[in-house]
Design a protein around this motif. Structure first.
Motif, PDB file in Angstrom:
ATOM      1  N   LEU A  68       4.593 -20.880   7.532  1.00 11.87           N
ATOM      2  CA  LEU A  68       4.334 -19.568   6.931  1.00 11.87           C
ATOM      3  C   LEU A  68       5.247 -18.536   7.584  1.00 11.87           C
ATOM      4  O   LEU A  68       5.535 -18.614   8.780  1.00 11.87           O
ATOM      5  CB  LEU A  68       2.871 -19.164   7.123  1.00 11.87           C
ATOM      6  N   PHE A  69       5.650 -17.580   6.775  1.00 11.06           N
ATOM      7  CA  PHE A  69       6.558 -16.544   7.246  1.00 11.06           C
ATOM      8  C   PHE A  69       6.018 -15.173   6.835  1.00 11.06           C
ATOM      9  O   PHE A  69       5.087 -15.082   6.038  1.00 11.06           O
ATOM     10  CB  PHE A  69       7.964 -16.767   6.668  1.00 11.06           C
ATOM     11  N   ALA A  70       6.628 -14.151   7.367  1.00 15.86           N
ATOM     12  CA  ALA A  70       6.195 -12.789   7.019  1.00 15.86           C
ATOM     13  C   ALA A  70       6.162 -12.594   5.509  1.00 15.86           C
ATOM     14  O   ALA A  70       5.275 -11.921   4.982  1.00 15.86           O
ATOM     15  CB  ALA A  70       7.132 -11.767   7.665  1.00 15.86           C
ATOM     16  N   ARG A  71       7.109 -13.195   4.810  1.00 12.38           N
ATOM     17  CA  ARG A  71       7.170 -13.002   3.351  1.00 12.38           C
ATOM     18  C   ARG A  71       5.982 -13.608   2.622  1.00 12.38           C
ATOM     19  O   ARG A  71       5.772 -13.338   1.438  1.00 12.38           O
ATOM     20  CB  ARG A  71       8.470 -13.602   2.805  1.00 12.38           C
ATOM     21  N   ASP A  72       5.189 -14.449   3.308  1.00 16.48           N
ATOM     22  CA  ASP A  72       4.014 -15.055   2.680  1.00 16.48           C
ATOM     23  C   ASP A  72       2.766 -14.180   2.812  1.00 16.48           C
ATOM     24  O   ASP A  72       1.714 -14.502   2.271  1.00 16.48           O
ATOM     25  CB  ASP A  72       3.740 -16.429   3.308  1.00 16.48           C
ATOM     26  N   LEU A  73       2.883 -13.117   3.580  1.00 15.02           N
ATOM     27  CA  LEU A  73       1.730 -12.224   3.785  1.00 15.02           C
ATOM     28  C   LEU A  73       1.691 -11.166   2.689  1.00 15.02           C
ATOM     29  O   LEU A  73       2.650 -10.979   1.942  1.00 15.02           O
ATOM     30  CB  LEU A  73       1.845 -11.549   5.160  1.00 15.02           C
ATOM     31  N   LEU A  74       0.576 -10.441   2.604  1.00 17.56           N
ATOM     32  CA  LEU A  74       0.489  -9.334   1.659  1.00 17.56           C
ATOM     33  C   LEU A  74       1.681  -8.412   1.849  1.00 17.56           C
ATOM     34  O   LEU A  74       2.093  -8.209   2.997  1.00 17.56           O
ATOM     35  CB  LEU A  74      -0.815  -8.544   1.888  1.00 17.56           C
ATOM     36  N   PRO A  75       2.250  -7.905   0.783  1.00 18.39           N
ATOM     37  CA  PRO A  75       1.809  -7.918  -0.615  1.00 18.39           C
ATOM     38  C   PRO A  75       2.205  -9.168  -1.408  1.00 18.39           C
ATOM     39  O   PRO A  75       2.166  -9.114  -2.634  1.00 18.39           O
ATOM     40  CB  PRO A  75       2.509  -6.690  -1.193  1.00 18.39           C
ATOM     41  N   ALA A  76       2.555 -10.268  -0.762  1.00 21.44           N
ATOM     42  CA  ALA A  76       2.932 -11.464  -1.515  1.00 21.44           C
ATOM     43  C   ALA A  76       1.770 -11.944  -2.380  1.00 21.44           C
ATOM     44  O   ALA A  76       0.599 -11.749  -2.038  1.00 21.44           O
ATOM     45  CB  ALA A  76       3.353 -12.570  -0.553  1.00 21.44           C
ATOM     46  N   LYS A  77       2.108 -12.596  -3.459  1.00 21.20           N
ATOM     47  CA  LYS A  77       1.108 -13.219  -4.308  1.00 21.20           C
ATOM     48  C   LYS A  77       0.355 -14.247  -3.469  1.00 21.20           C
ATOM     49  O   LYS A  77       0.970 -14.991  -2.694  1.00 21.20           O
ATOM     50  CB  LYS A  77       1.835 -13.912  -5.479  1.00 21.20           C
ATOM     51  N   ASN A  78      -0.928 -14.307  -3.588  1.00 21.84           N
ATOM     52  CA  ASN A  78      -1.763 -15.203  -2.787  1.00 21.84           C
ATOM     53  C   ASN A  78      -1.632 -14.931  -1.283  1.00 21.84           C
ATOM     54  O   ASN A  78      -1.856 -15.816  -0.463  1.00 21.84           O
ATOM     55  CB  ASN A  78      -1.436 -16.677  -3.066  1.00 21.84           C
ATOM     56  N   GLY A  79      -1.226 -13.724  -0.973  1.00 22.49           N
ATOM     57  CA  GLY A  79      -0.996 -13.407   0.437  1.00 22.49           C
ATOM     58  C   GLY A  79      -2.253 -13.013   1.201  1.00 22.49           C
ATOM     59  O   GLY A  79      -2.234 -12.889   2.427  1.00 22.49           O
ATOM     60  N   GLU A  80      -3.348 -12.807   0.492  1.00 21.32           N
ATOM     61  CA  GLU A  80      -4.526 -12.278   1.173  1.00 21.32           C
ATOM     62  C   GLU A  80      -5.054 -13.233   2.241  1.00 21.32           C
ATOM     63  O   GLU A  80      -5.309 -12.825   3.378  1.00 21.32           O
ATOM     64  CB  GLU A  80      -5.614 -11.972   0.143  1.00 21.32           C
ATOM     65  N   GLU A  81      -5.175 -14.478   1.891  1.00 16.94           N
ATOM     66  CA  GLU A  81      -5.756 -15.433   2.827  1.00 16.94           C
ATOM     67  C   GLU A  81      -4.889 -15.594   4.092  1.00 16.94           C
ATOM     68  O   GLU A  81      -5.396 -15.431   5.206  1.00 16.94           O
ATOM     69  CB  GLU A  81      -5.998 -16.776   2.118  1.00 16.94           C
ATOM     70  N   PRO A  82      -3.591 -15.885   3.952  1.00 17.11           N
ATOM     71  CA  PRO A  82      -2.786 -15.978   5.184  1.00 17.11           C
ATOM     72  C   PRO A  82      -2.750 -14.667   5.973  1.00 17.11           C
ATOM     73  O   PRO A  82      -2.696 -14.685   7.210  1.00 17.11           O
ATOM     74  CB  PRO A  82      -1.389 -16.362   4.695  1.00 17.11           C
ATOM     75  N   THR A  83      -2.815 -13.534   5.268  1.00 19.77           N
ATOM     76  CA  THR A  83      -2.814 -12.245   5.979  1.00 19.77           C
ATOM     77  C   THR A  83      -4.037 -12.125   6.887  1.00 19.77           C
ATOM     78  O   THR A  83      -3.920 -11.772   8.065  1.00 19.77           O
ATOM     79  CB  THR A  83      -2.819 -11.080   4.954  1.00 19.77           C
ATOM     80  N   ILE A  84      -5.198 -12.424   6.311  1.00 18.71           N
ATOM     81  CA  ILE A  84      -6.415 -12.291   7.107  1.00 18.71           C
ATOM     82  C   ILE A  84      -6.408 -13.311   8.242  1.00 18.71           C
ATOM     83  O   ILE A  84      -6.747 -12.987   9.395  1.00 18.71           O
ATOM     84  CB  ILE A  84      -7.665 -12.483   6.209  1.00 18.71           C
TER      85      ILE A  84
END
Lengths: 564, 564
Positions: A68-84
Motif C-alpha cells: 500500500l502506498f500514499a496514493r491508496d489512501l483517501l481521497p482514493a477510491k476505496n481508500g477509507e479502509e486503508p486510511t483508517i
C-alpha cells in the motif's frame, strides 16, 4: 528508491517489522450516527444526510501495508479502509510512545551524533527520493523518528522552559491538525477565532486590565510576541514610521535588562532600530533590573539627543528566573512617557497562582505583555500571546487591507476577521489545545500545576544550598523555578579561587551534560552568564516531575561528576 | 462551572452523549516489545529495560468519563489506562471526521454567525471557568468544535490556497505534536533538525542552485518568509543596519508588483523601510510585472536620490496566479546590483512538475526564494521555507549568540544548532509532516498532484470561457490553478456597461458566496482587484477535487445566482 521491502529499523531482531501485521481485532464498535439538523432558517438542504456517519464502527484488520502506498489512501477510491487502518497504526505507535514517555525505566534520549544519524542508523534513511515508499516503510520511519528523538515529556527532562507532555493538550493538537485550518478569517475558522478572542480576554482579565478590555493575538512564539510589542510601541508614538520608515522618527532607543531574553535585541535589529540602540540595564545580584539604572540611562540617552521609546521588564528571566520590579519601572515609564512592555513569556503563567502572582505586581500598568502558555503552563509548543492594553492598535499598526482576504462585504460581522492585525498572513491554530486544557483543568488546575513546580524548585534549592560540593549562583530562594548552581567535583573543592579553578569549573557542567546525554538518563541545561563560568540551570515546568526525580538528578550529577 | 453532567451538544436527540460509553472491545492486540540495544560504546546502562514496552496491547474498555478529569490522566498514578482510553476516544472522533471530510454527501460547513456561536449553540459553551470539566464534557467539546468548523479538506472546499487533508501529512502532525519538541537545537530535536537540513537542500536543488548549496529555514508562514528575504537583503548590502539601525543606511526602496502579496508591504512597514518605500510595479493584463516598468522605476528612484535595494518577483500571484518573468527581472537586478527575491509561496510547488516548472524559469538566479509546501503541495499548515543562495548570511543577519541556548562547548557539532539563524527563539517542528509526505509520495507523487490540479483548472477554464453568463477576468489559459471570472446573472446580461451594471455585478459574488456558506455546499473566494469589481477566484490545490466537483461548483453558482 521505492521498495516494498521496508528497511528494518533495528536489524534482524527488530520487532518493528513484526508489529506491522496485527491479528484481527475490533475497535470502537459503536453506533456513532450524528443526525444533524439543518439549523439555519431558509437553508436549502441539498444534502441527503449531511454530517451523518453511515458506519462509524472500526475494525482493525490485518492489513498488509507493504503493498500500500500514499496514493491508496483517501481521497482514493476505496481508500477509507486503508486510511483508517493506517491512522490506527500510527495511533498505536504514538500511544506506546506516550506510555514510555512517563515510564522512568526508559531513557530520556538515545543520543547520536549528527554524522551517525546522517549515515543512516540501522536502515533509518533520512534522504528523500523521487519514488514513493510503501506505507509499511512509512510506519517504520515514524517509529525510528521517535526512537532517535528526545522525550521532552519524560519526568527527568529538565532541559528547557517547555517540558512535559500534557494529554489534553496533545488531544487538542491532534484535533487541530485534523481540522487543518487557518486563523486569518472567521469564515474558515469560526470556532477557533472565537476561542482565541475569549481566551485573550480571560488572559487580559488576569493581567488586571479593566473588564479584560484590550487587544491581542497568538503568535508563533515569544520572540515574535516581543517583536510585536516593539512594533506597536513605535506605532503608538511615531505612527508615520509605518508609511515613511525609520527616517521619519528621531533616533529611538529601547531599554531592557542585561538578563532579558535576546529576542528584544533581535527585534531591535530586525525592525530597524539597530541592536546598539537596545540599551542594556544593570541588574542586582539576583538578576533584577535596578530601577535607578533605568532612570539614569534614560536621562543619559536624552542628553545625547536620543529618544527613549520602550522599556521591557522581564517577568521570569530565562536563566535566573528573575522578576523585574514592574511597579518601580512603571513609575519611571509614566514619568518619561515610555511604552512599558512586560516579557512574561516564562513568568506569565504565575498570574494563574494566587500564591505567586504577586511577583508580577504592577503588570496591569504595562502597555503590552508577552505570555507563553507553552512554557510554564505546559501547553504544547507553539502557544504564545501578545496582549495589548489599547484596543485597535494592533490593527492600526499592521493592517494592509488585502482585498482578496478581508472583504468588507461579507455576510457576517467582519470585525471577527483577525488576520490583518498580524504580521503573518496564514496563521496556525495555536488556540485550541490551550482552550481545551483550560476547560479540562480550570484555572485552578493551572494554579495547582504552577504551585507544585515552584514547590519542587524550592525542594531542590533547600536540598543543595548547603550540600557539600554545591555552590549557588545567587543567594536566596529562587523567584521562579530556575535554580542555578555549580557542582564542584571533589578534585576542585580544595582549590583556591583563581583562573585555574575558574577554567576547570567552566568545563565541569559541559562534561557532565555530555555524559548525561550519552547515558540518556536525564537532561538539564547549563550556560555561562556575564563573568560567571558555566553553571547548571535547573528549571521545572514538567507536571510529571516529582521530588524523587530531583533526587535522581542530584545523584546523577554526583555520579557523573565525581571524577572530574 | 464544573459539572459531571455534560452539556449535550445537540439537545435530547444528540447522539454524542451516547457515544461515550462504548461496549468493551479490544484494540491492537499485539506484542510490541522493542528491545533496544545500547548502541553507544562505553554507555553506562542504568536502565534495566529502556525503551521497551511492558505491555503494548490495547483494550478499549467501557470507560465512564463523567467522573474522570484531566488530573486522572498521566502522569497521575494509575493514569495509563484512562489516558489511552481517552486518546482512543479522541481518535474515534477524528477518524470519523476524516471519513466525513471526504464524503460528498456531507456539508463543507454548518454556518453560524459569531453571536450565535457566542450565545452557546445547544450547550456548546466557549467560556472558560475556574473549575475543571469532566473528560466526558471535553469529548463533547471536541465533537462540537469540529461540528461548527469548516471542512477544509472537503472535495468542494476551494476557498483558500491551502486546501485538502493529506493523510500522511496528518499522521506526521499527530507524531509531531506527540514528540512536542523545539527546532532551536540539535540537542532536543536531532532527527527533525537533520530532516530540515536535508529537505532544504533538496528544495535548493530543485530551485537549481549548484549542489543544493545555500541556506534556509522553515518559518511560520509565507509572510514571515518574505520578511526574512527583505532582512537578509538589507544585511547583505548594509550590514551596519543590524547594529546601528536604518539611520545608518540611505533611503532604501523595495520593488514589488501591484499584484504581489501584501506581506512585502507589511515587511517594509515592520522593518522600518516604510510602506511608501515599497514601490508597486505595473503589470500586464494577466497580472505579470512589466520589466520595463521596473527599470523605469529603478531609474526614477535613483534620480530622486533613493537607493534601490530589493526586487520581489512573484511566482504565482494570490489572485490571478500570475508568474512574473523572472529572467527578465533578474537581468535588471544584475544590471543595477539589486537583491532578487522570488515569492513562490503559492507557485513554488510547480518546481516539482516537469511540465510546469518552466513557469519559474530564472528562479535559480534569485538570491532568495519563499516556497510554502502548505499551499500547492498539500502539506498541513504551517509549512513555509525561506531559501537563500548565499550560505551563512541568515546567521549573520540574525544571530545574537545567546549563551544559555547555543553553548559552543557542547559535545556535538554545534553548527547543527540552527536556532540563532531565526528571528524566532522557540520554533515549532514544521518539517516532519513534509518530510514524511515526500517519503511517502516521492517527488513524482507531488508532481502528479500538481499536474492534476492544473489539469482541473484548465477543465474549469474550458468549461466556462464561452459559457453563457460567464466573463473571464483576463484572457487566456491560466498560468496556475487560479481561474478568475464573473458570473453574470440573467437579469444583468442585457444591461449596458456602466456604473449601474458595475455596482450590481459587484454585489453578485458576495451574495452567492453568502448563500453558498449558508447552504454549506461549497466555498470559493471572491474579491475586487484594482478597478475590477468583485469576481470569483477559483483555486485548486485539493487532491480530493475532481471534474464532478468543478461541475458541481458551476451548477451551484448558477442555482444560487439565477435570481440575483
Amino acid at each position: 528508491m521505492a521498495t516494498s521491502e521496508p528497511r528494518a529499523s533495528g536489524g534482524d531482531q527488530d520487532p518493528n517489522s513484526a508489529n506491522l501485521r496485527p491479528p484481527t481485532t475490533r475497535f470502537l464498535q459503536k453506533n456513532n450516527s450524528l443526525d444533524e439538523k439543518g439549523r439555519l432558517a431558509g437553508q436549502k438542504n441539498l444534502l441527503s444526510c449531511d454530517n451523518s456517519d453511515r458506519d462509524a464502527r472500526f475494525r482493525l484488520t490485518e492489513t498488509d501495508f507493504s503493498n500500500l502506498f500514499a496514493r491508496d489512501l483517501l481521497p482514493a477510491k476505496n481508500g477509507e479502509e486503508p486510511t483508517i487502518q493506517f491512522l490506527l497504526e500510527i495511533v498505536e505507535i504514538l500511544t506506546n510512545y506516550v506510555k514510555k514517555t512517563f515510564d522512568r525505566s526508559t531513557k530520556v534520549l538515545d543520543f547520536h551524533h549528527p554524522h551517525q544519524l546522517l549515515e543512516g542508523m540501522e536502515g533509518f534513511n533520512l534522504e528523500l527520493s523521487d519514488q514513493p515508499e510503501s506505507l509499511e516503510q512509512i510506519l517504520v520511519d515514524c517509529r525510528d523518528t521517535l526512537k532517535y528523538g528526545v522525550r521532552t515529556g519524560h519526568p527527568r527532562f529538565f532541559n528547557q522552559l517547555s517540558t512535559g507532555l500534557d494529554i489534553i493538550g496533545l488531544a487538542g493538537e491532534w484535533l487541530t491538525s485534523t481540522a487543518n485550518t487557518n486563523m486569518f478569517t472567521y469564515e474558515i475558522a469560526p470556532v477557533f477565532v472565537l476561542m482565541e478572542q475569549l481566551t485573550l480576554r480571560k488572559m487580559r482579565e488576569m493581567i488586571g486590565w479593566p473588564d479584560g478590555e484590550g487587544d491581542g493575538i497568538f503568535s508563533p512564539g515569544g520572540a515574535i510576541s516581543n517583536m510585536y510589542s516593539v512594533m506597536i510601541a513605535r506605532y503608538k508614538y511615531f505612527p508615520e514610521v509605518k508609511t515613511k520608515g525609520m527616517s521619519a522618527a528621531p533616533r529611538l532607543v529601547l531599554f531592557t535588562s542585561e538578563h532579558s531574553h535576546y529576542s528584544i535585541k533581535k527585534a531591535g535589529a530586525a525592525l530597524g532600530f539597530g541592536s546598539e540602540n537596545v540599551i542594556l540595564l544593570s541588574t542586582d545580584e539576583r538578576g533584577r533590573v535596578i530601577p535607578a539604572d533605568l532612570e539614569a540611562k534614560i536621562i543619559d540617552a536624552k542628553q545625547k539627543g536620543y529618544v527613549p521609546l520602550f522599556v521591557n521588564a522581564t517577568a521570569g528571566s530565562t536563566v535566573y528566573g528573575a522578576f523585574d520590579p514592574i511597579n518601580e519601572i512603571a513609575d519611571i515609564c509614566e514619568k518619561y512617557n515610555l511604552w512599558l512592555h512586560v516579557d512574561g513569556a516564562w513568568g506569565g503563567g504565575l498570574l494563574m497562582s494566587r500564591k505567586h502572582r504577586h511577583k508580577l505586581n504592577g503588570v496591569e500598568r504595562a502597555n503590552s505583555v508577552t505570555w507563553n502558555p507553552h512554557k510554564m503552563m505546559g501547553v504544547p509548543l507553539q502557544c504564545s500571546a501578545i496582549l495589548v492594553r489599547e484596543k485597535g492598535i494592533l490593527a492600526g499598526c499592521n493592517s494592509m487591507c488585502a482585498g482578496y482576504l478581508f472583504q468588507p462585504d461579507k455576510q457576517y460581522d467582519v470585525t471577527y476577521d483577525t488576520g490583518d492585525k498580524a504580521i503573518q498572513c496564514g496563521r496556525h491554530v495555536d488556540i485550541f489545545k490551550f482552550w481545551l486544557m483550560w476547560k479540562a483543568k480550570g484555572t485552578i488546575g493551572f494554579e495547582q500545576h504552577i504551585d507544585k513546580c515552584l514547590d519542587l524548585s524550592q525542594y531542590l534549592y533547600n536540598k543543595i544550598k548547603n550540600r557539600e560540593g554545591y555552590q549557588m549562583v545567587f543567594d536566596g530562594v529562587p523567584q521562579h523555578t530556575n535554580v542555578c548552581f555549580w557542582y564542584i567535583p571533589p578534585g576542585l573543592r580544595g582549590m583556591p579561587e583563581g583562573d585555574e579553578r575558574r577554567e576547570k569549573l567552566h568545563r565541569v557542567a559541559p562534561k557532565i551534560k555530555a555524559m548525561m546525554m550519552e547515558s540518556g538518563t536525564t537532561m538539564v541545561g547549563y550556560q555561562p552568564q556575564g563573568t560567571k563560568v558555566n553553571f547548571f540551570r535547573m528549571v521545572i515546568s514538567n507536571p510529571a516531575a516529582t521530588q524523587s526525580d530531583i533526587d535522581f538528578l542530584i545523584d546523577e550529577i554526583e555520579r557523573l561528576g565525581q571524577d572530574l
